[in-house]
Design an enzyme around this catalytic site. Structure first.
Site, PDB file in Angstrom:
ATOM      1  N   ARG A   1       0.814  -1.212   0.000  1.00 49.05           N
ATOM      2  CA  ARG A   1       0.000   0.000   0.000  1.00 49.05           C
ATOM      3  C   ARG A   1       0.851   1.268   0.000  1.00 49.05           C
ATOM      4  O   ARG A   1       0.486   2.264  -0.615  1.00 49.05           O
ATOM      5  CB  ARG A   1      -0.943  -0.017   1.200  1.00 49.05           C
ATOM      6  CG  ARG A   1      -1.982  -1.132   1.113  1.00 49.05           C
ATOM      7  CD  ARG A   1      -2.938  -1.101   2.273  1.00 49.05           C
ATOM      8  NE  ARG A   1      -3.931  -2.168   2.166  1.00 49.05           N
ATOM      9  CZ  ARG A   1      -4.918  -2.335   3.028  1.00 49.05           C
ATOM     10  NH1 ARG A   1      -5.041  -1.511   4.063  1.00 49.05           N
ATOM     11  NH2 ARG A   1      -5.786  -3.329   2.876  1.00 49.05           N
TER      12      ARG A   1
ATOM     13  N   ASP B   1     -15.622   7.648   9.884  1.00 47.98           N
ATOM     14  CA  ASP B   1     -14.475   6.781   9.630  1.00 47.98           C
ATOM     15  C   ASP B   1     -13.208   7.603   9.811  1.00 47.98           C
ATOM     16  O   ASP B   1     -13.246   8.840   9.760  1.00 47.98           O
ATOM     17  CB  ASP B   1     -14.534   6.187   8.218  1.00 47.98           C
ATOM     18  CG  ASP B   1     -13.731   4.897   8.092  1.00 47.98           C
ATOM     19  OD1 ASP B   1     -14.338   3.813   8.181  1.00 47.98           O
ATOM     20  OD2 ASP B   1     -12.505   4.976   7.934  1.00 47.98           O
TER      21      ASP B   1
END
Length: 293
Positions: A48, A160
């Site tokens: 990532r 979030d």
């Protein structure tokens, strides 16, 4: 694959995040957002971060580590680092029995407790909303119930830690294959399909539903949450498994403080409140009701 592309791939495969920098990143993420990054997650983190390094124009993990920890770039990079390493698995109608229970038990009980109010407002909070599939699933279910009963209103909040997934939730655009679990009747009512499908078909939530769902960034590790304390239903599903036990208990305690008496907390089926100091009545697997005044 061209010789240049193969060379680039070989260089990337050989380049690894140093043990020291991985430990620093792991400790940082654990401290900031409560998520555990054990050594088994190292390859995932590297994969990532490679995408993030390309954006920054950095040629190696060593250069990225220098940028974070030795050149003063951490403060500006932290939101992007969090976006990169957090897991955002979500689906429409995931663990569907929870939404069946919302229709059959939770909403009727909540409205019965407020029968003296005219058109009460039910508040639902998706506390780790990811790209918004959970919040919009709840919105579809509540919209159907409201159309039948015509005696309540509802609003949804999705929160979030990742700004990327919150942006997608606000856009409310999803790959067509992701909405397969949505029942056909709800697809026709709540989803907009492009007249001419492209190579990767997408759908969008109808504006009538989008107006009822808002998204806001929240770190569950924060000491307090700047939201209402009369929420009717809070969903925190499949998130606690990434936290240490002490952090799990702290997060649950804070969330329960935002529930009205009689409100419900929904966890993932793989999670449990066993071992916490929170006293709630279990009404179904992974579904708990707040008691008392």
């Amino acid at each position: 694959m061209s010789a240049l592309a193969r060379l680039k791939t070989d260089i990337e495969d050989d380049d690894r995040l140093s043990e020291a920098d991985f430990q620093r990143i792991s400790a940082l993420i654990g401290r900031e957002v409560g998520i555990k990054l054990p050594p088994t997650k190292r390859l995932m983190v590297e994969g990532r971060l490679r995408r993030r390094m390309r954006v920054l124009g950095l040629a190696s993990f060593s250069a990225y580590g220098d940028h974070l920890f030795r050149q003063g770039g951490l403060d500006g990079e932290l939101p992007y680092l969090i976006n990169a390493v957090t897991t955002n698995k979500t689906d429409f109608f995931r663990e569907p029995e929870h939404f069946d229970l919302m229709e059959r038990l939770m909403v009727p009980n909540l409205l019965e407790a407020r029968r003296n109010e005219r058109m009460p407002l039910l508040k639902v909070w998706s506390a780790a909303s990811s790209t918004g599939a959970e919040a919009y699933t709840a919105a579809m279910v509540l919209s159907d119930i409201a159309a039948q009963r015509r005696d309540f209103r509802f609003a949804l909040l999705g929160t979030d830690i990742s700004t990327d997934v919150l942006d997608q939730g606000r856009r409310a655009v999803y790959p067509a294959e992701q909405i397969v679990p949505v029942p056909p009747a709800k697809q026709s009512r709540y989803l907009m399909f492009a007249r001419k499908a492209g190579p990767r078909p997408e759908v969008r939530i109808v504006p009538e539903l989008r107006r009822l769902v808002r998204f806001q960034r929240l770190n569950l590790m924060a000491g307090t949450y700047p939201f209402d304390r009369d929420v009717d239903i809070i969903l925190l599903r499949n998130v606690l498994i990434y936290f240490e036990k002490s952090d799990q208990e702290a997060v649950i305690n804070r969330l329960v403080g935002h529930l009205r008496p009689g409100g419900y907390l929904l966890l993932g089926h793989s999670e449990s409140m066993i071992g916490t100091s929170v006293t709630m009545r279990q009404v179904a697997p992974a579904v708990f009701q707040k008691t008392g005044a």
